[in-house]
Design a protein around this motif. Structure first.
Motif, PDB file in Angstrom:
ATOM      1  N   LEU A 116      27.575  57.177  42.296  1.00  0.00           N
ATOM      2  CA  LEU A 116      28.342  57.606  43.468  1.00  0.00           C
ATOM      3  C   LEU A 116      29.816  57.307  43.228  1.00  0.00           C
ATOM      4  N   SER A 117      30.655  57.835  44.085  1.00  0.00           N
ATOM      5  CA  SER A 117      32.095  57.622  43.933  1.00  0.00           C
ATOM      6  C   SER A 117      32.459  56.212  44.400  1.00  0.00           C
ATOM      7  N   LEU A 118      33.544  55.715  43.870  1.00  0.00           N
ATOM      8  CA  LEU A 118      34.031  54.401  44.284  1.00  0.00           C
ATOM      9  C   LEU A 118      34.340  54.399  45.777  1.00  0.00           C
ATOM     10  N   GLY A 119      34.878  55.502  46.295  1.00  0.00           N
ATOM     11  CA  GLY A 119      35.168  55.607  47.726  1.00  0.00           C
ATOM     12  C   GLY A 119      33.908  55.493  48.570  1.00  0.00           C
ATOM     13  N   GLU A 120      32.842  56.165  48.140  1.00  0.00           N
ATOM     14  CA  GLU A 120      31.570  56.071  48.864  1.00  0.00           C
ATOM     15  C   GLU A 120      31.025  54.646  48.829  1.00  0.00           C
ATOM     16  N   TRP A 121      31.135  54.004  47.679  1.00  0.00           N
ATOM     17  CA  TRP A 121      30.623  52.643  47.538  1.00  0.00           C
ATOM     18  C   TRP A 121      31.437  51.664  48.381  1.00  0.00           C
ATOM     19  N   LEU A 176      33.787  56.690  39.325  1.00  0.00           N
ATOM     20  CA  LEU A 176      32.379  56.621  39.675  1.00  0.00           C
ATOM     21  C   LEU A 176      31.847  55.204  39.486  1.00  0.00           C
ATOM     22  N   VAL A 177      30.788  54.905  40.210  1.00  0.00           N
ATOM     23  CA  VAL A 177      30.137  53.599  40.152  1.00  0.00           C
ATOM     24  C   VAL A 177      28.654  53.835  39.893  1.00  0.00           C
ATOM     25  N   LEU A 178      28.052  52.950  39.097  1.00  0.00           N
ATOM     26  CA  LEU A 178      26.616  52.972  38.870  1.00  0.00           C
ATOM     27  C   LEU A 178      25.998  51.775  39.575  1.00  0.00           C
ATOM     28  N   LEU A 179      25.053  52.052  40.486  1.00  0.00           N
ATOM     29  CA  LEU A 179      24.325  50.994  41.174  1.00  0.00           C
ATOM     30  C   LEU A 179      22.966  50.817  40.519  1.00  0.00           C
ATOM     31  N   LEU A 231      31.864  53.469  36.013  1.00  0.00           N
ATOM     32  CA  LEU A 231      31.390  54.379  34.974  1.00  0.00           C
ATOM     33  C   LEU A 231      32.564  55.122  34.353  1.00  0.00           C
ATOM     34  N   PRO A 232      32.959  54.747  33.152  1.00  0.00           N
ATOM     35  CA  PRO A 232      34.017  55.505  32.476  1.00  0.00           C
ATOM     36  C   PRO A 232      33.472  56.845  31.996  1.00  0.00           C
ATOM     37  N   LEU A 233      34.361  57.799  31.832  1.00  0.00           N
ATOM     38  CA  LEU A 233      33.959  59.093  31.295  1.00  0.00           C
ATOM     39  C   LEU A 233      33.988  59.037  29.772  1.00  0.00           C
ATOM     40  N   GLY A 234      32.985  59.628  29.151  1.00  0.00           N
ATOM     41  CA  GLY A 234      32.939  59.711  27.699  1.00  0.00           C
ATOM     42  C   GLY A 234      33.831  60.844  27.200  1.00  0.00           C
ATOM     43  N   ALA A 235      33.870  61.005  25.894  1.00  0.00           N
ATOM     44  CA  ALA A 235      34.706  62.038  25.272  1.00  0.00           C
ATOM     45  C   ALA A 235      34.324  63.437  25.745  1.00  0.00           C
ATOM     46  N   ASP A 236      33.057  63.626  26.126  1.00  0.00           N
ATOM     47  CA  ASP A 236      32.602  64.940  26.592  1.00  0.00           C
ATOM     48  C   ASP A 236      32.863  65.164  28.077  1.00  0.00           C
ATOM     49  N   GLY A 237      33.474  64.173  28.754  1.00  0.00           N
ATOM     50  CA  GLY A 237      33.780  64.297  30.174  1.00  0.00           C
ATOM     51  C   GLY A 237      32.676  63.828  31.089  1.00  0.00           C
ATOM     52  N   ALA A 238      31.504  63.522  30.527  1.00  0.00           N
ATOM     53  CA  ALA A 238      30.386  63.019  31.330  1.00  0.00           C
ATOM     54  C   ALA A 238      30.490  61.496  31.434  1.00  0.00           C
ATOM     55  N   PRO A 239      30.047  60.924  32.538  1.00  0.00           N
ATOM     56  CA  PRO A 239      30.028  59.469  32.658  1.00  0.00           C
ATOM     57  C   PRO A 239      29.178  58.869  31.531  1.00  0.00           C
ATOM     58  N   ALA A 240      29.683  57.786  30.940  1.00  0.00           N
ATOM     59  CA  ALA A 240      28.990  57.125  29.836  1.00  0.00           C
ATOM     60  C   ALA A 240      28.221  55.919  30.401  1.00  0.00           C
ATOM     61  N   LEU A 241      26.904  56.060  30.498  1.00  0.00           N
ATOM     62  CA  LEU A 241      26.078  55.011  31.092  1.00  0.00           C
ATOM     63  C   LEU A 241      25.677  53.931  30.099  1.00  0.00           C
ATOM     64  N   GLY A 242      25.558  54.293  28.835  1.00  0.00           N
ATOM     65  CA  GLY A 242      25.074  53.333  27.839  1.00  0.00           C
ATOM     66  C   GLY A 242      23.586  53.072  28.031  1.00  0.00           C
TER      67      GLY A 242
END
Length: 114
Positions: free
Chosen positions: A8-13, A56-59, A99-110
């Motif tokens: 979710l977005s940081l604002g939502e969180w 973005l934030v990962l919960l 959640l940082p964005l990866g080189a492809d623009g998608a969030p990088a979850l690891g």
């Protein structure tokens, strides 16, 4: 215990933390439940729905603690996804991280624990 994940977005969180509960993103409210992903589903969810979105934030939530309001239901291609049919209480979130964005623009979850 099995872990499930919510992006979710940081604002939502921040709004959820202030309210003490998360009632859902716009898509959750429209669908009538809060969408989650299992560890093996989260990266695809991130790429499909959150590419190009910053802040973005990962919960992380322990699925076993959510009770009968958590239902595993068929979604894309018949895969079972966790859906929560009530608000998520803030104290039920076991971890949160940006959640940082990866080189492809998608969030990088690891790597995510299952």
């Amino acid at each position: 215990m099995s872990k499930i994940y919510k992006i979710l977005s940081l604002g939502e969180w921040n709004a959820a933390r202030a309210a003490g509960r998360f009632t859902g993103s716009a898509v959750d409210v429209a669908d009538g439940y809060i969408h989650f992903s299992a560890a093996d589903q989260a990266q695809e969810t991130a790429a499909r729905y959150f590419t190009g979105q910053a802040d973005l934030v990962l919960l992380t939530v322990e699925a076993d603690l959510l009770g009968a309001a958590l239902k595993w239901e068929a979604s894309r291609g018949g895969a079972l996804f966790p859906h929560l049919y009530r608000p998520l209480e803030i104290h039920e979130v076991s971890a949160e991280r940006p959640l940082p964005l990866g080189a492809d623009g998608a969030p990088a979850l690891g790597e995510l624990p299952a």
